[in-house]
Scaffold this motif. Structure first.
Motif, short mmCIF file in Angstrom:
data_model
loop_
_atom_site.label_atom_id
_atom_site.label_comp_id
_atom_site.label_asym_id
_atom_site.label_seq_id
_atom_site.Cartn_x
_atom_site.Cartn_y
_atom_site.Cartn_z
N GLU A 121 0.83 -1.21 0.00
CA GLU A 121 0.00 0.00 0.00
C GLU A 121 0.86 1.25 0.00
O GLU A 121 0.58 2.22 -0.74
N TRP A 126 2.32 1.68 -3.40
CA TRP A 126 1.31 2.13 -4.36
C TRP A 126 1.09 3.64 -4.23
O TRP A 126 1.00 4.36 -5.22
N ARG A 177 3.89 5.90 -5.78
CA ARG A 177 4.15 5.94 -7.22
C ARG A 177 4.11 7.39 -7.70
O ARG A 177 3.21 8.15 -7.35
N TRP A 198 1.00 -1.27 -12.85
CA TRP A 198 1.30 -2.58 -12.29
C TRP A 198 0.48 -3.65 -12.98
O TRP A 198 -0.75 -3.51 -13.15
N LEU A 223 -4.94 -0.29 -3.71
CA LEU A 223 -4.27 -0.80 -4.90
C LEU A 223 -5.25 -0.91 -6.07
O LEU A 223 -6.34 -1.47 -5.92
#
Length: 479
Positions: A109, A112, A115, A125, A190
């Motif tokens: 998490e 994510w 990013r 992803w 996600l």
């Protein structure tokens, strides 16, 4: 530039391969980081010293113990917990967090949400989960993406750390991400480009509490998918997870099968891997991707892995030739249906990675006739279904390990005609004896298969050591 974590009090639960990078990244982003860890062994003390030198607070010992002025181990002022994936949701620390309204994330998490941090490219992803086959599929996928000329990496449970991948200097075009059920449990936001659940079988139920909870956490990988939710046609439970997922408008369900594919599926036709999902007029047309012989090794479950990897790559727009080239370039990790040697016309195959019944089932389905070396720590598994399904393929069985009696009893019920050698020992020296006994039972054209269907820790440090012992014993046969 200040980050959203600047000045925030963050507790990292657990050291190890995920906790240490998380603590370092958060500290570098300006957070006040406290690490709590259950253990205080030498490795933990070394990691703690490294973090403390940076200015991170580390509490070794009981990671859930009360601290002065805190409740149930929740450090005072905690605004966020980032946990190692293996920490069970029932930990008092998480109960205290829920009561205090403190969010809990996993390292996935965190990765994510980071990013694109600092102006980096936010690579999409392609996510892979399932009870078995995750690592192989992700490595195949990364090989295919690389063959297409894309900057990529196999990340998650393997290869490059996810946090390193999203915060490091390398800017990737796309990431091939392996995700466990633990990691998905702690990754609520996600949203993958495309994802696959390879298969579902009972595993880690002590952590999740039930098969339903385990499946639900696996199914999280489909939430918010943009292009494709890839499922296993032979495993209806994976398709059910796709149907239950809330995805972006236009996202498609794409199946993979070892049979002839229908529209919106990838499958096998006359020795060819073919695509009827990512082609024009998929009701009439199919695209050849590769030959079955391009898959190494071409065992049925590995062909399924290749089809799943191909589906994700095609969802990302990879051309057919790159699928073929990537599969040809792929070399599987050790101890995964690895051919060790042929001795006197008998093949010896190491699948020590088959640590549960689902993995062993796939391995046993790949060969015939078989002298099966099995046993170890059962972890609560039962073996009746596995043995009943493999009975006709078995020439004999050699049993080792602490819970071998469970397999012996299943063989007696479902394959009473199969000769069984029960080695009453759990020392590492049992493996050479097991291989010698298997040789005695085998005939030319047979396969001696190490597919234990059990964990290794009763006899070996890990499945790698178990497989190494098998391979060494086989080499001694041919010496």
């Amino acid at each position: 530039m200040p980050s959203e974590f600047s000045g925030k009090h963050v507790t990292v639960a657990g050291l190890g391969v995920s906790g240490v990078p998380a603590a370092k990244v958060l500290h570098g982003l300006g957070a006040h980081v406290t690490v709590v860890n259950d253990g205080a062994d030498e490795r933990a003390r070394t990691q703690a010293a490294e973090l403390e030198a940076l200015g991170v607070t580390v509490r070794l010992g009981d990671g859930t113990a009360s601290d002065s002025g805190s409740a149930a181990g929740l450090p005072e002022g905690t605004e966020l917990i980032v946990t190692a994936p293996g920490w069970k949701p029932t930990k008092p620390l998480f109960t205290a967090a829920e009561q205090a309204g403190v969010p809990v994330w996993g390292d996935v998490e965190l990765a994510w949400r980071l990013r694109g941090h600092g102006g980096r490219k936010a690579a999409p992803w392609l996510a892979v989960t399932g009870t078995n086959g995750k690592t192989t599929t992700v490595q195949m996928l990364a090989s295919i993406l690389d063959a297409a000329g894309l900057r990529t990496a196999a990340v998650g449970n393997i290869g490059v750390s996810l946090l390193d991948a999203v915060t490091g200097d390398t800017e990737y075009d796309v990431l091939a991400v392996e995700l466990s059920s633990y990691q998905l449990h702690w990754a609520p936001s996600l949203r993958a480009h495309s994802a696959v659940v390879l298969n579902l079988a009972a595993d880690h139920l002590d952590w999740h509490g039930s098969m339903e909870a385990y499946a639900a956490d696996k199914g999280r990988v489909y939430e918010g998918n943009q292009v494709a939710c890839v499922y296993n046609v032979a495993d209806r439970a994976t398709e059910d997870l796709v149907r239950a997922a809330d995805v972006e408008e236009g996202c498609r369900a794409v199946g993979f099968t070892l049979g002839t594919p229908g529209p919106s599926q990838l499958g096998v036709v006359e020795g060819l891997l073919v695509d009827r999902a990512f082609v024009e007029d998929r009701h009439k047309n199919a695209q050849e991707l590769a030959e079955v012989s391009d898959v190494n090794p071409p065992a049925p479950h590995n062909i399924a892995n290749a089809l799943a990897a191909a589906a994700l790559a095609r969802a990302y727009g990879v051309p057919a030739a790159a699928v073929r080239d990537g599969l040809r370039a792929f070399t599987p990790d050790a101890h995964r249906i690895a051919h060790v040697a042929d001795v006197d016309g008998v093949a010896y195959v190491d699948d020590s990675k088959a640590t549960n019944t689902h993995a062993a089932e796939a391995s046993l389905a790949a060969y015939e006739p078989i002298v099966w070396i099995a046993g170890g720590l059962a972890k609560g598994a039962t073996f009746d279904e596995l043995v009943a399904g493999a009975a006709k393929r078995l020439r004999g069985a050699v049993l080792i390990g602490a819970d071998r009696a469970l397999i012996r009893e299943a063989l007696a019920r479902h394959a009473p005609e199969v000769p069984v050698v029960d080695l009453d020992r759990t020392d590492t020296g049992a493996m050479p004896q097991a291989v010698r006994e298997a040789r005695r039972l085998a005939e030319p054209g047979d396969t001696v298969l190490l597919a234990p269907a059990c964990a290794s820790m009763d006899m070996f440090t890990n499945y790698n050591k178990r497989g190494d012992a098998f391979a060494e014993a086989v080499r001694e046969l041919g010496a």
